[in-house]
Write an enzyme that holds these catalytic residues in place. Structure first.
Site, PDB file in Angstrom:
ATOM      1  N   CYS A 263       4.257   6.439   0.702  1.00  0.00           N
ATOM      2  CA  CYS A 263       3.120   5.516   0.827  1.00  0.00           C
ATOM      3  C   CYS A 263       2.651   5.096  -0.561  1.00  0.00           C
ATOM      4  O   CYS A 263       2.811   5.826  -1.534  1.00  0.00           O
ATOM      5  CB  CYS A 263       1.944   6.171   1.555  1.00  0.00           C
ATOM      6  SG  CYS A 263       2.273   6.699   3.236  1.00  0.00           S
ATOM      7  N   ASP A 264       2.054   3.924  -0.621  1.00  0.00           N
ATOM      8  CA  ASP A 264       1.406   3.495  -1.854  1.00  0.00           C
ATOM      9  C   ASP A 264       0.233   2.590  -1.506  1.00  0.00           C
ATOM     10  O   ASP A 264       0.364   1.692  -0.672  1.00  0.00           O
ATOM     11  CB  ASP A 264       2.372   2.741  -2.762  1.00  0.00           C
ATOM     12  CG  ASP A 264       1.760   2.510  -4.134  1.00  0.00           C
ATOM     13  OD1 ASP A 264       1.824   3.432  -4.967  1.00  0.00           O
ATOM     14  OD2 ASP A 264       1.191   1.422  -4.360  1.00  0.00           O
TER      15      ASP A 264
END
Length: 212
Positions: free
Chosen positions: A78-79
């Site tokens: 995730c970012d």
């Protein structure tokens, strides 16, 4: 049947979201140079694509280095970044930058975008991939000067996207959100469930105590 989720993130908040939702992730931190990944993208790359590519890079790096789980697992990367005035903002790292960010966003709204990448591994190889981005509108309050001083002194906003948290001290300065709260924290459960389904994994397979 896949029962192991490997979280490609050092974020305690993401880990806690998963744990509260019944999943005990295996945590593996990637050594991806996020700035280098972002810099390699074309200048006009859409914000959603930027965070998805960063999430993909993290997941791919971890997937390449987990032989003990590679027989059958899913890797999740995730970012998150804050989109304000057309610009993506990541972690401020210093109190000075965090203060400038808050001067810009106090009393306003911005969009928190979180890229997600799910890789399914089987027999040591990636056999399926699913990616997408969630976007949540965050309406910020106006902290009093002494409140902002105390918040910056806590160190909390320095290592989080957008210089705020929803689930910590920063929650005092968020008036409301439009969208998925878990996505603002860093990993969107509704979106993750859909992506897991896209790679053939039911979320209940990953729970500590599967429903009977």
């Amino acid at each position: 049947m896949t029962s192991t989720l490997v979280l490609a993130s050092a974020s305690p908040a993401r880990r806690q979201v998963l744990r509260a939702a019944g999943i005990d992730p295996v945590v593996r931190v990637s050594d991806v140079d996020e700035d280098a990944v972002a810099a390699a993208l074309p200048p006009d790359t859409a914000p959603a694509t930027v965070v998805v590519e960063l999430a993909r890079a993290k997941a791919a790096a971890v997937a390449a280095d987990i032989p003990e789980y590679a027989a059958d697992c899913v890797v999740v990367g995730c970012d998150s970044m804050l989109l304000l005035d057309g610009e993506l903002q990541g972690k401020p790292h210093t109190p000075e930058v965090a203060r400038a960010r808050w001067a810009q966003m106090a009393g306003r709204s911005a969009e928190l975008v979180t890229g997600h990448c799910v890789l399914r591994l089987r027999g040591g190889a990636v056999v399926a991939e699913a990616t997408d981005c969630s976007a949540t509108t965050v309406h910020f309050a106006k902290p009093e000067p002494e409140e902002l001083d105390a918040y910056l002194a806590s160190g909390e906003p320095l290592q989080v996207a957008g210089a705020f948290t929803l689930d910590g001290l920063g929650g005092w300065f968020v008036d409301r959100i439009e969208g998925d709260p878990s996505s603002v924290i860093g990993i969107g459960l509704p979106l993750l469930r859909r992506l897991l389904g896209d790679v053939g994994v039911g979320v209940a397979q990953l729970w500590r105590h599967p429903a009977r």
